[in-house]
Write an enzyme that holds these catalytic residues in place. Sequence first.
Site, mmCIF file in Angstrom:
data_model
loop_
_atom_site.group_PDB
_atom_site.id
_atom_site.type_symbol
_atom_site.label_atom_id
_atom_site.label_comp_id
_atom_site.label_asym_id
_atom_site.label_seq_id
_atom_site.Cartn_x
_atom_site.Cartn_y
_atom_site.Cartn_z
ATOM 1 N N TYR A 173 35.024 32.497 -7.332
ATOM 2 C CA TYR A 173 33.958 32.557 -8.339
ATOM 3 C C TYR A 173 32.575 32.559 -7.693
ATOM 4 O O TYR A 173 31.586 32.843 -8.355
ATOM 5 C CB TYR A 173 34.048 31.377 -9.301
ATOM 6 C CG TYR A 173 35.306 31.299 -10.119
ATOM 7 C CD1 TYR A 173 36.255 32.319 -10.119
ATOM 8 C CD2 TYR A 173 35.569 30.174 -10.890
ATOM 9 C CE1 TYR A 173 37.414 32.224 -10.869
ATOM 10 C CE2 TYR A 173 36.725 30.069 -11.650
ATOM 11 C CZ TYR A 173 37.645 31.090 -11.632
ATOM 12 O OH TYR A 173 38.792 30.991 -12.370
ATOM 13 N N HIS A 217 45.155 29.750 -5.854
ATOM 14 C CA HIS A 217 44.657 30.609 -6.928
ATOM 15 C C HIS A 217 45.725 31.553 -7.465
ATOM 16 O O HIS A 217 45.776 31.837 -8.661
ATOM 17 C CB HIS A 217 43.455 31.408 -6.425
ATOM 18 C CG HIS A 217 42.477 31.750 -7.491
ATOM 19 N ND1 HIS A 217 41.141 31.927 -7.259
ATOM 20 C CD2 HIS A 217 42.629 31.941 -8.817
ATOM 21 C CE1 HIS A 217 40.518 32.220 -8.378
ATOM 22 N NE2 HIS A 217 41.401 32.233 -9.337
#
Length: 272
Positions: free
Chosen positions: A44, A102
């Site tokens: 991010y 992730h």
Amino acid sequence: MTYSLNDGTSLPDVGFGTYPLKSADEIVSALQVGYRLLDSAVNYENEEVVGEAMRASGVPREEILVTTKIPGRHHAYDDARASIRGSLERLGVERTDLHLIHWPNPSVGRYVEAWQALVDAQAAGEVRSIGVSNFTAAHLARIIEASGVTPAVNQIEMHPYFPQVELRAAHAELGIRTEAWSPLGKRQAPFDEPPVADAARSHDVTPGQVILRWHLQLGSLPIPKSATPERQRQNLDLDGFELSDDEVAAITALGRTEGRLFGGDPDTHEEM
């Protein structure tokens, strides 16, 4: 309300997603309206901003639970340990509260190494709770067999169009908490679907609140995101009503398939 995890810790029943926020102001707002679980990731590119918001919010550090994630390109054991330390530095914390892989990056197939890195980081006190994201039941079985350690959380895409019935059942059997990214349904939010719209009118709440309440009644931990304080408050205000069993079932029945509908590369996708 909080959810108990299989490692003896707990998480709030609703978290705050921080992608694609790159300004601390929206995250400070979320903390000030009552969120205590923040969800970030290396991919991010906003860990520094999340850390800045935590310090600027006025909320004591011990009240904030911060999540981040090891990206697919850091799955080799040494790379994963370095990724964890890099996240600690960027967030400005001594320990993360929940650290996830992730996605399994199956074409490379080194996620077992990344999982062992998380197990060892937890033992070293660098992370509190450890888990995964976007793992299938087969991926979960492999890391559990290899390490003897069951993830506390699997963060997956889940919303009324993709209710993840089979994977949630696997989580329940293993004692893993389901955490939902894109809990409202991404760009195809089912706000106008009759089961959602009818429940919203019946309970005098918004369609978004209905969907988030559906998550809670299924035992899922949603992590909605919003940059506006009013919507942030609405997404937390879920305790004043309860859906009937029939309403929950009708919303779940909106599921179109048990396969991914809204594809994309998990290592670059906005939510992953």
